[in-house]
Write an enzyme that holds these catalytic residues in place. Structure first.
Site, PDB file in Angstrom:
ATOM      1  CG  ASP A 199      -7.183   2.975  -1.084  1.00 18.41           C
ATOM      2  OD1 ASP A 199      -7.604   1.819  -1.058  1.00 18.41           O
ATOM      3  OD2 ASP A 199      -7.319   3.740  -0.108  1.00 18.41           O
TER       4      ASP A 199
ATOM      5  CE  LYS B 104      -4.443   0.672   0.007  1.00 12.63           C
ATOM      6  NZ  LYS B 104      -5.533  -0.239  -0.378  1.00 12.63           N
TER       7      LYS B 104
END
Ligand code: 2IT
Length: 447
Positions: free
Chosen positions: A164, A124
């Site tokens: 995201d 991430k």
């Protein structure tokens, strides 16, 4: 392995990293019994290795705003675990981004990606850059400056970022443009969520929301119910909520609320395709205000300032916005208003107290890492198409997404079925994801 002992050590080491500690605690609680039946895991210290990211890159991102002022943000990439494939996971641009947030997301991503059936490790990244109120030109300059640092850390067989919160097709475009310029060699598969004319998979924008509704449909069928005719409340109005509204409506459910940071829009007759389309404009405006839906459709939509989606009566709640967005009090309010199912679409959208309340009070609950995995799964399908230099039809992608969501549901049932036949989806998803990653680590030695 004792969850309490490992958590005490992590708490002492990372006392401020609340989201990370919360995510680890949930997984360790779920896997403790199964783990302790495998002495080979204990011997290889799998858990101690798995809770730490492989590495974290931190970098400064400096750019110039529309007033000519110099701005500095921080950028990160957390490469969490690559036991089953190259690092894969989204980028989040949000003012509250911290290493703790990205560590929790990378940890979750590792198990989620394992559930997809595809060979992808977990990662991430992102920045504390705040897209709210920024112009298109500012977004572009920020993305370019961010990629000037990130490009050294990523690659199609190394680490493949995607979108995201705060990063959608527009941002992936700007990021990809700068990456290709720096690399001087066209790597189609270095980012996913690309535009359809430059290597993006058809249906990737819709995939997280569509996959969530396919999963919800399987969960309901297992419980002897169906989506058709159900009233649904959704939080958020970004990419994920947009896809969820579309598929819920197509499957005959009625979306009676969407919400934002400013309040909730109540839509008693259900969201229409026109409202669904307008969500894209709301996101692209960078205003971050759900009230815009009521301004656009004043006859059919009522805006209630300061309230959450969970205050509107419904059958099914779908959190699609941010971590910890649904508290125990919200869970109680939902239940009191007749809600009997909550499928978490945002990553860790429900606070632990809310999950326990749902599970102890007969509300069907499934966790984000299973429900929202259709997004990253379709990113995996985009990588496959890129590697093969071709693109599949919508039908082909949708069929594969269907199959993947069904398989994730089956894995949850396999590992999460209670003695009474009901399913603990939290336990099922965590054990299934963990077993795959742990076995892969074991087979590849102490590295
Ligand atoms: O949370 C997620 O799974 C994502 N943001 C999507 C990640 C991806 O690589 O498509």
């Amino acid at each position: 392995m004792k969850t309490t002992e490992i958590m005490a050590r992590l708490q002492a080491k990372y006392p401020t990293e609340k989201e990370y500690l919360q995510a680890v605690q949930e997984v360790l609680e779920s896997i403790e019994d199964v783990y302790n039946q495998h002495p080979e895991f204990e011997k290889a210290k799998i858990v101690e290795r798995l809770v730490e990211p492989d590495r974290i890159f931190t970098f400064r991102v400096t750019w110039i705003d529309d007033n000519g002022e110099v701005q500095t943000n921080l950028g990160y990439r957390v490469q969490f675990n690559s036991a089953i494939g190259p690092y894969k996971g989204g980028l989040r641009f949000h003012k509250a981004v911290t290493p703790s947030m990205l560590k929790f997301l990378g940890f979750e991503q590792t198990f989620k990606n394992a559930l997809t059936t595809l060979p992808m490790g977990g990662a991430k990244g992102g920045s504390d850059f705040d897209p709210v109120g920024k112009s298109n030109a500012e977004i572009m300059r920020f993305c370019q400056a961010f990629m000037l640092e990130l490009w050294r850390c990523i690659g199609p067989d190394q680490d493949i970022p995607a979108g995201d919160v705060g990063v959608g097709g527009r941002e992936i475009g700007f990021l990809n443009g700068m990456y290709q310029k720096l690399a001087r060699q066209y790597h189609t598969g270095v980012l996913t969520g690309k535009g359809a004319t430059w290597g993006g998979s058809i249906l990737r924008p819709e995939a997280t929301g569509f996959g969530a509704l396919y999963f919800t449909q399987h969960l309901l069928h297992k419980a002897g119910k169906d989506l058709a005719g159900q009233k649904i409340c959704i939080s958020g109005f970004g990419n994920v909520a947009w896809g969820a509204v579309m598929k819920a409506t197509q499957l005959g459910a009625k979306v009676v609320a969407i919400s934002g940071p400013d309040g909730v829009c109540h839509v008693p007759d259900g969201m229409t395709p026109e409202m669904n389309d307008y969500m894209l404009d709301m996101r692209a405006s960078n205003r971050n205000m759900v009230e815009d839906l009521a301004t656009k459709f004043p006859e059919k939509v009522k805006f209630i300032a300061g309230k959450k989606a969970w205050s509107i009566p419904c059958d099914i709640a779908l959190p699609c916005a941010f971590q910890n967005e649904l508290s125990e009090d919200d869970a109680k309010e939902l239940k009191a208003n007749g809600c009997w199912c909550c499928c978490e679409v945002s990553n860790m959208g429900c606070q632990p107290g809310a999950i326990h309340f749902f599970q102890n009070n007969g509300v069907l609950f499934a966790p984000g890492k299973a429900v929202n995995a259709g997004g990253v799964a379709t990113s995996g399908l985009e990588m496959t198409q890129n590697a093969a230099h071709l693109s599949w039809s919508a039908q082909e992608v949708d069929d594969k997404l269907h199959w993947i969501m069904e398989s994730i549901h089956e894995q949850c049932v396999k590992y999460g079925t209670r003695p009474d036949g009901s399913v603990d989806y939290v336990k099922g998803a965590n054990i299934a994801g963990f077993m795959k990653v742990a076995q892969a680590m074991l087979e590849q030695g102490t590295i």
